[in-house]
Design an enzyme around this catalytic site. Sequence first.
Site, PDB file in Angstrom:
ATOM      1  N   SER A  66      -3.223   9.831 -26.254  1.00 35.23           N
ATOM      2  CA  SER A  66      -4.453  10.611 -26.464  1.00 35.23           C
ATOM      3  C   SER A  66      -5.611   9.877 -25.831  1.00 35.23           C
ATOM      4  O   SER A  66      -5.602   8.637 -25.707  1.00 35.23           O
ATOM      5  CB  SER A  66      -4.725  10.796 -27.960  1.00 35.23           C
ATOM      6  N   TYR A  94      -4.610   7.216 -36.380  1.00 36.04           N
ATOM      7  CA  TYR A  94      -4.275   7.998 -35.186  1.00 36.04           C
ATOM      8  C   TYR A  94      -4.687   7.235 -33.921  1.00 36.04           C
ATOM      9  O   TYR A  94      -3.900   7.080 -32.984  1.00 36.04           O
ATOM     10  CB  TYR A  94      -4.974   9.355 -35.241  1.00 36.04           C
TER      11      TYR A  94
END
Length: 334
Positions: A140, A153
């Site tokens: 990401s 995350y």
Amino acid sequence: MSSRTVVVITGASSGIGRATALRFARQGASVVLASRRAEALAELASECEKLGGNALALRTDVTDQGQVESLARRTIDAFGRIDVWVNNASVSVFAPFLEMPIDDFRRVLDVNLMGYVYGAKAALTVMTKQGHGSLVNVASIVGEVPQPYTAPYGMAKAAVRALSVSLRSELALAKQKHISVSTVLPATIDTPFFRHAGNYTGREVVAMPPVYSPDLVAKTIVKVSRKPENEVIAGGPIAKALVAQHRKTPNAVEAQMAQQTDKTHLSPTKAARPTRGAVYSPSSTADATVTGGWNGREREGKRGILGTLLAAGVGVLLARRYLANEPGRGSHKR
């Protein structure tokens, strides 16, 4: 043995994984679909076959190493090899660090990091024996520019980038020239992912603009599986400029990311009750779609040159603000 490209995709039932499966299927690949939602996988397998691909649906929880190893074995049993393995399954939790349940924190790391470790180990065990293959790790942009409220995350996605570098190094030392490891860094993507997230902020999680189409990421995954790149950003000019600027003026970009997350990633008007989302149990099959209703394709198409100019302007502004506030430099004339 099948002459088709054999592709394993984790987190295949919705979002980026589903878009990737459909894109490979359109090109005639044999796709092995893995996620926790058996019914959604069966529906996707049927759709892939209608598009011209072969499909095998295998319910898999990537936090269970035995299940991931079984995924690889059953792929070999069915198709004889693994040409491409896409590590994609991910979950997230939104909460201030001090308020995030530690079990949820650990679960995000188990799925988003250890799930990738198990996948990489299973894939590379096969690929090193057959002498070829492509491992694609979907990380990401948050692995480059972390944001508030999603500490595990961001940690996991940064670690995935490091994992890819380490694996490439080992493969090079072992002279495995025909095995590639690529990392894809999506920006904000129009998927159901944000509705599936755990949330303890008291505010509804929404997709933070700019939002891009899942098929943009799918195209990137297919491309790097065939023409490997070490790391590639899947997003428009604003996303790419953000990463580039972060490497020049990290303090300014991180401050901007914090403000943007607080103002646009969490709804300023809609409250939300505490939820674990799909962190432990999968969401309903009804939400097993490619897009999440955030209008990614439409909003992506309207950016173009304006987005490029805006990104450049923001980069200059951030750089100037950072230099003005840096100790010892604020009073200097240039």
